[in-house]
Design a protein around this motif. Structure first.
Motif, short mmCIF file in Angstrom:
data_model
loop_
_atom_site.label_atom_id
_atom_site.label_comp_id
_atom_site.label_asym_id
_atom_site.label_seq_id
_atom_site.Cartn_x
_atom_site.Cartn_y
_atom_site.Cartn_z
N PRO A 58 0.84 -1.21 0.00
CA PRO A 58 0.00 0.00 0.00
C PRO A 58 0.87 1.25 0.00
O PRO A 58 1.92 1.28 0.64
CB PRO A 58 -0.79 -0.12 1.31
CG PRO A 58 -0.73 -1.56 1.67
CD PRO A 58 0.60 -2.06 1.16
N ALA A 260 -6.76 10.01 -5.29
CA ALA A 260 -7.28 8.67 -5.05
C ALA A 260 -8.48 8.73 -4.12
O ALA A 260 -8.63 9.67 -3.32
CB ALA A 260 -6.20 7.79 -4.43
N ARG A 262 -10.84 5.76 -1.65
CA ARG A 262 -10.85 4.38 -1.20
C ARG A 262 -11.86 3.58 -2.02
O ARG A 262 -12.99 4.02 -2.22
CB ARG A 262 -11.18 4.31 0.30
CG ARG A 262 -10.08 4.92 1.14
CD ARG A 262 -10.33 4.83 2.63
NE ARG A 262 -9.21 5.47 3.31
CZ ARG A 262 -8.13 4.82 3.73
NH1 ARG A 262 -8.04 3.50 3.57
NH2 ARG A 262 -7.15 5.47 4.32
N LYS A 263 -11.43 2.41 -2.49
CA LYS A 263 -12.29 1.60 -3.34
C LYS A 263 -13.60 1.26 -2.62
O LYS A 263 -13.60 0.93 -1.43
CB LYS A 263 -11.57 0.33 -3.76
CG LYS A 263 -10.40 0.58 -4.71
CD LYS A 263 -9.65 -0.70 -5.02
CE LYS A 263 -10.49 -1.68 -5.82
NZ LYS A 263 -9.71 -2.87 -6.22
N VAL A 272 -5.31 0.99 -9.15
CA VAL A 272 -4.98 1.21 -7.74
C VAL A 272 -3.56 1.75 -7.60
O VAL A 272 -2.66 1.38 -8.36
CB VAL A 272 -5.12 -0.07 -6.91
CG1 VAL A 272 -6.56 -0.53 -6.87
CG2 VAL A 272 -4.22 -1.18 -7.43
N ILE A 283 0.65 3.09 -10.45
CA ILE A 283 -0.78 2.76 -10.56
C ILE A 283 -0.87 1.49 -11.40
O ILE A 283 -0.27 1.41 -12.48
CB ILE A 283 -1.59 3.89 -11.22
CG1 ILE A 283 -1.45 5.18 -10.40
CG2 ILE A 283 -3.06 3.50 -11.34
CD1 ILE A 283 -2.14 6.39 -11.04
N TYR A 286 -6.79 -2.15 -13.18
CA TYR A 286 -7.54 -3.21 -12.51
C TYR A 286 -7.53 -4.52 -13.29
O TYR A 286 -7.61 -5.60 -12.71
CB TYR A 286 -8.99 -2.75 -12.25
CG TYR A 286 -9.84 -2.57 -13.49
CD1 TYR A 286 -10.58 -3.63 -14.01
CD2 TYR A 286 -9.91 -1.34 -14.14
CE1 TYR A 286 -11.37 -3.46 -15.14
CE2 TYR A 286 -10.70 -1.17 -15.26
CZ TYR A 286 -11.42 -2.22 -15.76
OH TYR A 286 -12.19 -2.06 -16.88
N LEU A 305 -4.59 -3.08 -1.15
CA LEU A 305 -4.51 -2.02 -2.15
C LEU A 305 -5.91 -1.44 -2.36
O LEU A 305 -6.69 -1.91 -3.18
CB LEU A 305 -3.95 -2.57 -3.46
CG LEU A 305 -2.55 -3.19 -3.35
CD1 LEU A 305 -2.11 -3.75 -4.69
CD2 LEU A 305 -1.54 -2.18 -2.83
N VAL A 306 -6.22 -0.41 -1.60
CA VAL A 306 -7.57 0.15 -1.62
C VAL A 306 -7.59 1.58 -2.13
O VAL A 306 -8.66 2.18 -2.24
CB VAL A 306 -8.21 0.11 -0.21
CG1 VAL A 306 -8.36 -1.33 0.25
CG2 VAL A 306 -7.41 0.93 0.79
N GLY A 308 -7.93 3.74 -4.84
CA GLY A 308 -8.31 3.71 -6.25
C GLY A 308 -8.04 5.03 -6.93
O GLY A 308 -8.39 6.11 -6.42
N SER A 309 -7.44 4.99 -8.09
CA SER A 309 -7.13 6.21 -8.85
C SER A 309 -8.40 6.77 -9.49
O SER A 309 -9.21 6.03 -10.04
CB SER A 309 -6.11 5.90 -9.94
OG SER A 309 -5.97 7.01 -10.83
N GLU A 377 -5.30 11.53 -1.24
CA GLU A 377 -6.63 10.95 -1.05
C GLU A 377 -7.67 12.06 -0.91
O GLU A 377 -7.49 13.02 -0.16
CB GLU A 377 -6.66 10.08 0.20
CG GLU A 377 -8.00 9.39 0.39
CD GLU A 377 -8.12 8.63 1.69
OE1 GLU A 377 -9.21 8.09 1.97
OE2 GLU A 377 -7.13 8.57 2.46
#
Length: 433
Positions: A58, A260, A262-263, A272, A283, A286, A305-306, A308-309, A377
């Motif tokens: 991460p 980013a 969070r997914k 991610v 990155i 997916y 890995l949460v 998300g771009s 984030e």
């Protein structure tokens, strides 16, 4: 080297055979075009079976404004970002090469009507954002729009009719992304018509090479522009010229930064952010990640890995120029797709299943090249309303709900009554965080 020899050595002898069936003038043009393709690079990408993803960890994500003691930092960074904009040190690039086919619309995705009024297209909403920040800082931000061959004309027409968007004359400049041949499983190029290679756009990473070919990176460096931001046309909440992100780039002397969220689920279809074992930020698309573990309803996501771009990036211009001067090229990624093609008898085949490989580049492959790259984030509900599908998840309907909620928040924080049908307007572009 003779084009025929080039193609034969590249494993494309079938194109030479096909050329013999063409009229002389068309034959020569076809052979010259085909021989100019980067066959070695294309075939190498195709052979890279199940592209191996390095061991990942991460990343450290930077989150601002959620704690009371961060407000002073946020305000200072935003002032720095606004100063950068006011000084004419920022340019922006909107990635808009995609078509609206998956949304059931012909033409560019940017021409999709987001609403509520009929003229509220994605192009207009995002164009007004650039106009609004330009007006706020008193400096016209250079605005580049990346289009594909398929969307170029319609996009130019849309912007030509944009007098009431607030953009200045000459503020917008268009770049056309390249295309690459589609290949079968043996690495042979497919034909779309007699004397015509089957092609596909080279991905949003084609923006980097389009900037190089048009001389834009050199121009930006010569104009002492420090940062180029990139964002995508299918996110009406996208803040591509966010003063906070820009201020953090200055504060940390970054070469690259990416936003980013969070997914929402382990299998959400977003790239991610991660760090490899060398500590490089990257990155990962997916489609190239291992399958996500089964999620138990009600339990927190355990996948490491949460981050998300949301495909909003900032890049230091001088660093981009140095990469270009050193001859850096973005790698190719492959995707299995349905591609119509001419068979051996010259008949056009419309496949029912994926039958070929399209090759593309990703703009975020710049990140591992940077010595100083970080992840910013942001709040999903404030900055990420993707428009990917005709219905269901990430559709126009879900994006409209997110935009409605965000505009109502902006009005509430100003002590104003929200309109019955909120839509993004220039006044609201830089609403409070």
């Amino acid at each position: 080297m003779d084009p025929t020899q080039v193609l034969e050595e590249a494993g494309q002898a079938h194109l030479v055979e096909h050329a013999r069936t063409l009229p002389d003038e068309q034959r020569d043009a076809f052979l010259a075009e085909a021989a100019a393709e980067p066959w070695e690079e294309l075939r190498a990408a195709l052979k890279d079976e199940a592209r191996r993803v390095p061991e990942l960890r991460p990343p450290q994500a930077l989150t601002f404004g959620r704690q009371a003691n961060e407000q002073e930092l946020v305000a200072r960074l935003e002032r720095m970002g606004l100063g950068l904009l006011a000084g004419g040190r920022v340019a922006t690039l909107l990635l808009a090469g995609g078509q609206g086919t998956r949304l059931g619309v012909q033409g560019p995705k940017g021409n999709v009507v987001f609403g509520p009024e009929a003229d509220r297209t994605l192009y207009r909403i995002l164009g007004e954002r650039v106009a609004a920040i330009s007006k706020r800082v008193g400096k016209s931000v250079p605005f580049y729009v990346l289009v594909s061959e398929a969307t170029e004309q319609a996009t130019k027409e849309a912007f030509a009719a944009s007098a009431d968007w607030g953009l200045e004359d000459g503020q917008v400049r268009f770049l056309v992304q390249g295309t690459l041949p589609c290949l079968d499983d043996e690495g042979r190029a497919l034909l779309a018509a007699p004397g015509v290679l089957a092609r596909a756009p080279d991905g949003h990473g084609g923006a980097y090479h389009a900037l190089l070919e048009a001389g834009v990176i050199d121009e930006l460096a010569a104009q002492e522009i420090d940062v180029l931001t990139t964002w995508q046309v299918d996110n009406p909440l996208g803040r591509g010229l966010d003063p906070l992100m820009l201020g953090w780039m200055v504060e940390r002397k970054l070469q690259a930064i990416g936003k980013a969220v969070r997914k929402a689920t382990p299998d959400e279809k977003v790239g991610v952010f991660a760090r490899d074992l060398k500590g490089k930020t990257r990155i990962v698309e997916y489609t190239e990640l291992p399958p996500a573990p089964e999620a138990t309803p009600g339990e927190a996501m355990e996948a490491p890995l949460v981050m998300g771009s949301i495909a909003i990036h900032g890049f230091a211009v001088q660093w981009l120029k140095r990469m270009a001067d050193e001859g850096m090229r973005l790698p190719l990624h492959r995707a299995r797709k349905k591609v119509p093609y001419l068979d051996a008898e010259g008949a056009l085949v419309e496949p029912d299943e994926p039958n070929a490989w399209k090759l593309e580049r990703f703009i975020f492959d710049l990140f591992p090249e940077a010595k100083r790259a970080e992840v910013h984030e942001v709040r999903r509900e404030w900055e990420f309303a993707p428009v990917k599908n005709a219905e269901g998840v990430d559709s126009l309907a879900t994006a409209r709900v997110l935009v409605d909620a965000e505009v109502r928040r902006w009005h509430a924080e100003r002590g104003l009554d929200a309109p019955e049908t909120p839509s993004l307007r220039p006044l609201e572009m830089d609403g409070p965080r």
